[in-house]
Design an enzyme around this catalytic site. Sequence first.
Site, short mmCIF file in Angstrom:
data_model
loop_
_atom_site.label_atom_id
_atom_site.label_comp_id
_atom_site.label_asym_id
_atom_site.label_seq_id
_atom_site.Cartn_x
_atom_site.Cartn_y
_atom_site.Cartn_z
CG ASP A 170 17.59 44.83 59.80
OD1 ASP A 170 17.51 44.32 60.06
OD2 ASP A 170 18.45 44.90 59.59
CG ASP A 198 20.65 38.84 62.36
OD1 ASP A 198 20.58 38.86 62.14
OD2 ASP A 198 21.93 37.92 62.33
#
Length: 481
Positions: free
Chosen positions: A360, A139
């Site tokens: 992202d 992440d």
Amino acid sequence: MSSLLLLALLVSVNGFMSITPAFCDTMRFEMIHRHSPELSGRLGAGLQKTRLEQVRELVRLDEQRTQMIYHRIGQRTERRKDAEGGADGQIGAAAWTGKVIGSSGASVPMFSGSFAGEGLYFVPFRVGTPAQNVLLVADTGSDLTWMNCIHGCRNCGRKVDRRRFFNADLSSSFTTIPCLSRMCKNDLAVMFSLTDCPKPLNPCKYDYSYSSGQSAQGFFANESVTVRLTNGRKMKIHHVLVGCTQTTQGQKFSNVVDGILGLGYSPNSFATKVLQVFGSKFSYCLVDHLSPRNVSNYLVFGRNHIVNVNPPEMQYTELMVGKVLPYYAVNVIGISIGGVLLRIPLSVWNLDKNGGTILDSGTSLTLLVEPAYRLVIDALKVALIMYKKAEVPEFEVCIKVDKAFDEGLVPRLGIHFAGGARLLPPVKSYLIDVADGIKCLGFRSVFWPGISVIGNIMQQNFFWELDLRRERVGFAPSSCA
Ligand SMILES: *[C@@H]1O[C@H](CO)[C@@H](O)[C@H](O)[C@H]1NC(C)=O
Ligand SMILES: *[C@@H]1O[C@H](CO)[C@@H](O)[C@H](O)[C@H]1NC(C)=O
């Protein structure tokens, strides 16, 4: 921040880093997409999802992630206010690490980035001495690396049902961080360290909260991590900060994963640590997760020898590190459709005016703030007018297509960056397959003012290289092979 990255070049006597860095070596992680057949055993019911169900799941995960990114932006605004009132007037790692959080802990929302256990990419990870295997969510929105963990435990082997744990008692390299240390009190405050310290040598505890209402409690430790180098050899990295999580709250922590791998950019994140060893670059190449091809996605720290990219095809633009921690911001200046630049207000792209763009890999679709979204959708809609409409609630524009559909008739979308770089993704990256015979424009609208996000579908079939020291990002078309 970037100056930190090379600090560890020299092997220091005080044990800051006890391995010999070798910049010719690079470290590679396989990233397994949650829809990969490889995970189907663990994901159980996830196995038989149709393409539409998969896309819906991605949209749902994106929604959670958008919320969490906006929490982070809230923090950024908060910090900026503080910093402007303070001496340095700059947002950056220095302001972020201690000063602001330490002095106004209460006013800073207690949320971390990750949407715990609900990630898109999973990474097999080896931790401890001898090494134990865990499966972590990779992440980029998270800074603490943690895993479910047993420590100081007699007779609790039996309680360890089917979930996997890292057993710290079996590791000779596990060293807890004392609660009286500066590290606990200052540096780890951003990772929700607790002030609770009955005895100076007690482990530094955390209560790490996620924006989705979940949390993880445990304590910090330095531990060795075994990584695989791209040349096939293994290497141990010592003194990696990890969280030994003993309890979690919130039912969504899945049974699938054992914890989180913090790849976000912050002073104590795993990414920052390993870049001290492998140089300041990391790169990745994502293949189409919906395609049956089983070329894997990977994340490489250090120079990338894996992908064959034609150097002249690399385009570079500024990477704004440390501006929207822990995210990686880029300087988009416009979007064109069919070679025509849309008249999107420039403030939309301006990070200092509450706009801006981040790259992202944890978001699937591309999120555009409303003024940009509207223009992009309208321009593409016109170009798709000859196709039959399809209704898919998650998307504004969908069309029915048959075998004769010719992508070549769809105008090319271009994302333009400061300095002249231009990303020209393949049509399938923005007119995405959501079901048999149905394609939809793969964008989502987010409120303005706000930040836009270039999601991982838009990044697919490109090689991306983020150089944190030179503060630039390079990209080139690639088959990722
Ligand atoms: C943990 O590692 C950091 C370096 O990453 C080091 O500065 C610190 O002293 C270590 N703490 C302990 C208790 O080993
Ligand atoms: C996937 O990879 C395995 C070996 O890694 C290979 O045997 C298999 O044929 C591949 N499947 C596809 C669909 O490419």
